[in-house]
Design an enzyme around this catalytic site. Sequence first.
Site, PDB file in Angstrom:
ATOM      1  CG  ASP A 133      -3.427  22.816  26.997  1.00  0.00           C
ATOM      2  OD1 ASP A 133      -3.205  23.753  26.206  1.00  0.00           O
ATOM      3  OD2 ASP A 133      -4.227  22.921  27.948  1.00  0.00           O
ATOM      4  CB  SER A 134      -0.715  25.998  28.742  1.00  0.00           C
ATOM      5  OG  SER A 134      -2.123  26.116  28.702  1.00  0.00           O
ATOM      6  N   GLY A 161      -1.399  31.824  26.869  1.00  0.00           N
ATOM      7  CA  GLY A 161      -2.123  32.713  25.956  1.00  0.00           C
ATOM      8  C   GLY A 161      -1.914  34.193  26.159  1.00  0.00           C
ATOM      9  CB  CYS A 185      -2.227  24.170  23.245  1.00  0.00           C
ATOM     10  SG  CYS A 185      -1.934  25.844  23.827  1.00  0.00           S
ATOM     11  CD  GLU A 220      -4.935  25.102  34.126  1.00  0.00           C
ATOM     12  OE1 GLU A 220      -4.340  24.498  35.041  1.00  0.00           O
ATOM     13  OE2 GLU A 220      -5.055  24.636  32.976  1.00  0.00           O
ATOM     14  CB  CYS A 265      -8.826  28.435  24.242  1.00  0.00           C
ATOM     15  SG  CYS A 265      -7.936  28.013  25.756  1.00  0.00           S
ATOM     16  CB  THR A 266      -7.701  22.719  24.278  1.00  0.00           C
ATOM     17  OG1 THR A 266      -6.496  23.251  24.859  1.00  0.00           O
ATOM     18  CG2 THR A 266      -7.484  22.425  22.810  1.00  0.00           C
ATOM     19  CG  HIS A 267      -7.698  25.831  29.389  1.00  0.00           C
ATOM     20  ND1 HIS A 267      -6.568  25.582  28.663  1.00  0.00           N
ATOM     21  CD2 HIS A 267      -7.330  25.762  30.697  1.00  0.00           C
ATOM     22  CE1 HIS A 267      -5.550  25.372  29.505  1.00  0.00           C
ATOM     23  NE2 HIS A 267      -5.997  25.482  30.736  1.00  0.00           N
TER      24      HIS A 267
HETATM   25  N1  DGL Z   1      -5.409  25.589  26.310  1.00  0.00           N
HETATM   26  C1  DGL Z   1      -4.674  26.594  25.655  1.00  0.00           C
HETATM   27  C2  DGL Z   1      -5.237  26.994  24.339  1.00  0.00           C
HETATM   28  O1  DGL Z   1      -5.857  26.157  23.730  1.00  0.00           O
HETATM   29  C3  DGL Z   1      -3.938  27.634  26.371  1.00  0.00           C
HETATM   30  C4  DGL Z   1      -4.547  28.389  27.472  1.00  0.00           C
HETATM   31  C5  DGL Z   1      -3.460  29.250  28.068  1.00  0.00           C
HETATM   32  O2  DGL Z   1      -2.488  28.655  28.526  1.00  0.00           O
HETATM   33  O3  DGL Z   1      -3.565  30.470  28.033  1.00  0.00           O
HETATM   34  O4  DGL Z   1      -5.061  28.076  23.869  1.00  0.00           O
END
Ligand code: DGL
Length: 272
Positions: free
Chosen positions: A11-12, A44, A74, A153, A187-189
Amino acid sequence: MSSRDAIGIFDSGLGGLSAVKEFMRVLPGERIIYFGDTGRVPYGTRSRDTIRKYAFQDADFLLKNNVKMVVAACGTVSSVAGSELEEKLAVPYTGVVNPTVYTAVRKTKNGKIGVIGTSATVNSHSYKKRIHKLNPGLEVFEQACPLFVPLVENGVIHRDDQITRLVVQRYLSELKEQGVDALILGCTHFPLLHGAISDFMGEEVELIDSGCETALYAAKVLKEQNLLNDDQSVKTPEFYVSDTPEGFKNVAELFLGRDMEHTVTQIDIEQY
Ligand code: DGL
């Protein structure tokens, strides 16, 4: 079993940990190698070409570590570069869009599904297109929530944190008014903000996150291809990041509930 014996997840940044948590539950006997591109987060808000380039570098790093499957945990990468990764990688690949959409389509009762994600994900309409492929009659409401990523983050994730609550309210008010009863955390965040999102949307709205469904899907693929580990003793995951491990360690410890002291290593992703 081949010498490729780990599942590679990337992931990012920290977001993919929401998938790691589920992989550890669903596949405790599998070794997990995780890469979080903390030096280049967020993805993103970037162009398609940049996201694509980063995605292939991340996958290459994992392949050099002998993974037998690559998981883009991600939403952004899955939406923008998923088909290309699937086509070009030499090992099985999955992103998070397809497994998540199946659950949302199954769970909605009133036929109104909300999708939240990064700007790149929402602009790609990946979730909406997939939902309509399965059921063209469903209504889909999309909302980009780019500020959720830096909140996560930086560990600003508590449901009673005033800043978190305000940002959640700002982004989700319209979706609430539209009456969605299933909300895809695209988004996985975002699962790290589950408490605050759920408090605002209300109990009757089902929050769908990609981690569990993606882990179940990966388990199915590995089983079908006879790639599950013979030795099913519980393994400790290895974590790699492209910036200092400190911030990552703190949030990861909070989220995964384990000591990360010796398992987070910094690498130079530009060399892959
Ligand atoms: N966790 C990521 C996603 O699922 C990316 C968030 C990002 O880097 O902008 O989209």
